[in-house]
Every structure is written in structure tokens, then in C-alpha cells.
Design a protein around this motif. Structure first.
Motif, PDB file in Angstrom:
ATOM      1  N   VAL A 216      44.077  26.030 -33.883  1.00 12.95           N
ATOM      2  CA  VAL A 216      42.789  26.631 -34.240  1.00 12.95           C
ATOM      3  C   VAL A 216      42.141  25.863 -35.382  1.00 12.95           C
TER       4      VAL A 216
ATOM      5  N   GLU B 169      40.773  22.357 -34.403  1.00 12.28           N
ATOM      6  CA  GLU B 169      39.517  22.404 -33.651  1.00 12.28           C
ATOM      7  C   GLU B 169      38.342  22.743 -34.555  1.00 12.28           C
TER       8      GLU B 169
ATOM      9  N   HIS C 128      34.965  20.328 -35.384  1.00  9.00           N
ATOM     10  CA  HIS C 128      33.554  20.749 -35.297  1.00  9.00           C
ATOM     11  C   HIS C 128      32.831  20.473 -36.616  1.00  9.00           C
TER      12      HIS C 128
ATOM     13  N   HIS D 297      42.390  38.385 -37.628  1.00  9.44           N
ATOM     14  CA  HIS D 297      42.112  38.621 -36.209  1.00  9.44           C
ATOM     15  C   HIS D 297      43.310  38.277 -35.328  1.00  9.44           C
ATOM     16  N   GLY D 298      43.889  37.085 -35.535  1.00 12.21           N
ATOM     17  CA  GLY D 298      44.947  36.639 -34.636  1.00 12.21           C
ATOM     18  C   GLY D 298      46.286  37.290 -34.870  1.00 12.21           C
TER      19      GLY D 298
ATOM     20  N   GLU E 260      42.065  37.548 -29.751  1.00 13.47           N
ATOM     21  CA  GLU E 260      41.974  36.119 -29.448  1.00 13.47           C
ATOM     22  C   GLU E 260      41.095  35.426 -30.490  1.00 13.47           C
ATOM     23  N   VAL E 261      41.633  34.361 -31.056  1.00 16.78           N
ATOM     24  CA  VAL E 261      40.913  33.605 -32.080  1.00 16.78           C
ATOM     25  C   VAL E 261      40.139  32.479 -31.401  1.00 16.78           C
ATOM     26  N   LYS E 262      38.829  32.467 -31.610  1.00 20.05           N
ATOM     27  CA  LYS E 262      37.979  31.454 -31.002  1.00 20.05           C
ATOM     28  C   LYS E 262      37.471  30.503 -32.083  1.00 20.05           C
ATOM     29  N   PRO E 263      37.952  29.274 -32.084  1.00 18.50           N
ATOM     30  CA  PRO E 263      37.546  28.315 -33.113  1.00 18.50           C
ATOM     31  C   PRO E 263      36.036  28.122 -33.200  1.00 18.50           C
ATOM     32  N   LYS E 264      35.359  28.165 -32.072  1.00 20.21           N
ATOM     33  CA  LYS E 264      33.909  27.973 -32.075  1.00 20.21           C
ATOM     34  C   LYS E 264      33.220  29.070 -32.872  1.00 20.21           C
ATOM     35  N   GLU E 265      33.695  30.311 -32.758  1.00 20.72           N
ATOM     36  CA  GLU E 265      33.102  31.416 -33.508  1.00 20.72           C
ATOM     37  C   GLU E 265      33.388  31.267 -35.005  1.00 20.72           C
TER      38      GLU E 265
END
Length: 257
Positions: free
Chosen positions: A153, A156, A160, A213-214, A220-225
Motif C-alpha cells: 500500500v 503504491e 503516485h 481502516h486495514g 479494504e485499503v485503497k492506495p488511490k483513495e
């Protein structure tokens, strides 16, 4: 006379132990017998030489500070004495970005000092004895370096950020690189100031995303968010807490100053 270090740096009883053993009254000169042994006579001669330069005054006794040039005791003198023998040549000085909130700066400081409660840190403090593998991926030990620098995570998110800030991809050898990375890129002064704070904000947001969160909430951890949160939060703070109040969202998204 014998017990206090008034004539030299150590008490006379330590400098002249044979004479001290002959004393009847340990507070003054009153022998049980006259010194006659070779060692005793040598100590006596040395003591006489020291006392030759002493002038006794009829004044009350007083304490004298021997930790510095100034004979008077003070907190400043004590501090100087305590640090006089400490080598600070390799100390790490952390520069805090002024526009980043204190909570993020304090968190980054705790990261660098390994003071956040990762499983690895808890095991080091003998407060956790079970498996210390990463709770997210299980690929490595759950340390601050792994969670915030090289986990899937985190990697990524940092990718970005490097694309957004128009710099080469980040390579972290230790957590200290998080607070020094901005120094290694040839960017303008404003961009460097912004990047310095973005590293702090990103570290804070990555930890919130992974741990809260994770790990805790099992979401689910979303790197983009996480990256979008970093971009929006850093813009809000940089615009309102620095001197660049005319900065617009479009310029911030393009990282153009």
C-alpha cells in the motif's frame, strides 16, 4: 578536613589513605601515633607541600561549584557540565515544516524515533510475544519502516506522489529518509517546501489508512483513495497555513508554483 574535597579535586582521605588511617579524629589532625613508615612519611611530605600555599581565613565555610569556570552554581552551569562530555556530531536534527499541523509533525517524530506501537516495536519492549509478521500482507515484520515505506500500500502511494510532484520514484533506506527526501531533488524552493510537508502528511495518511481502516476495521485499503486524501489535505493546509494563499487547486494538482 579529610572527608570533603576542599584542597584538591578528591577528598584528602583518598589521596593520603595511610595518614587517614593514623587519625584518631577523622575531622582534624590528631594522630594515634607519629607517622614513621616510608609510605606514611612520603604522604606527609606531599600533604605539607599542598598545605604550604593554603591561606586559612576566619570566615564561615561555603559550598563552591567545581563543575565549571564559574564558582557559583546555576541550572545553566549544571546543564553545560552534563553535556560537556557528550558527542553530538552524529545527532539527527529533524526540521519540521511550518505549514503542517503539529499532530502530523509529532507523528513523524515518533516514527523516526520508533515510538509508534508496531508489532516489532512492542516485541522490542517485551509487551508482545506472538508472531510479528505484518497484519496486512504477512510478507515481512510489522515495523514502521515496512508499514510506511515499503509495504504494498505504501509503495503504491509513494509512487503516485512521485508522479504528482514530478520527481524520481522514492527509495527509502530507513524511516529517516521520509523527512529528508525533499533535500535530494532539484526542485524550486516553493516546490521543496511543499514536498517537505507532503511527506509528513503522506506518512500520517498512510498510517491512518493502513492501521485504522486495514488492521483495526478490516476495510479494504485503497492506495488511490489515500493519495487523494493526501493531495486534498496538503492543499488545504499549505494554502491556509503558509504564505502562498493565492495558490489554486488547479496549480496544486499540476504541482506548479
Amino acid at each position: 578536613m579529610w572527608i570533603d574535597p576542599w584542597l584538591i579535586a578528591v577528598p584528602l582521605k583518598d589521596r593520603f589513605p595511610m595518614l587517614f588511617n593514623l587519625e584518631k579524629d577523622k575531622r582534624c589532625l590528631e594522630w594515634t601515633r607519629t607517622p614513621n613508615a616510608v609510605v606514611e612519611l612520603q604522604e606527609w611530605n606531599d600533604l605539607i607541600e599542598l598545605l604550604d600555599d593554603v591561606i586559612i581565613k576566619d570566615t564561615p565555610d561555603k559550598w563552591v561549584w567545581m563543575g565549571g569556570n564559574n564558582k557559583e552554581f546555576s541550572v545553566k552551569a549544571l546543564k553545560e557540565f552534563l553535556i560537556s562530555s557528550v558527542d553530538f556530531s552524529d545527532r539527527f536534527v529533524m526540521q519540521w515544516p511550518k505549514w503542517v499541523p503539529r499532530k502530523c509533525c509529532m507523528f513523524m517524530w515518533r516514527v523516526v524515533m520508533d515510538q509508534i506501537p508496531t508489532l516489532s516495536a512492542l516485541q522490542t519492549r517485551n509487551t508482545f510475544s506472538e508472531d510479528v509478521s505484518c497484519s496486512m500482507c504477512g510478507d515481512d515484520i510489522e515495523s514502521a519502516y515496512h508499514l510506511l515505506c515499503v509495504s504494498q500500500v505504501a509503495s503504491e502511494v509513494w509512487f503516485h506522489i512521485s508522479r504528482w510532484c514530478k520527481v524520481n520514484p522514492f527509495i527509502f533506506i530507513s524511516v529517516k529518509d521520509l523527512v529528508e527526501a525533499h533535500e535530494f531533488y532539484n526542485v524550486g524552493s516553493v516546490a521543496k517546501e511543499a514536498l517537505h510537508g507532503i511527506m509528513h502528511v503522506a506518512t500520517w495518511c498512510i498510517c491512518v489508512g493502513i492501521v485504522l481502516h486495514g488492521i483495526i476495521c478490516s476495510i479494504e485499503v485503497k492506495p488511490k483513495e489515500i493519495f487523494q486524501d493526501i493531495k486534498s489535505l496538503s492543499f488545504l493546509w499549505f494554502r491556509n497555513r503558509s504564505k502562498y494563499r493565492n495558490l489554486c487547486w488547479k496549480s496544486w494538482c499540476k504541482f506548479e508554483f
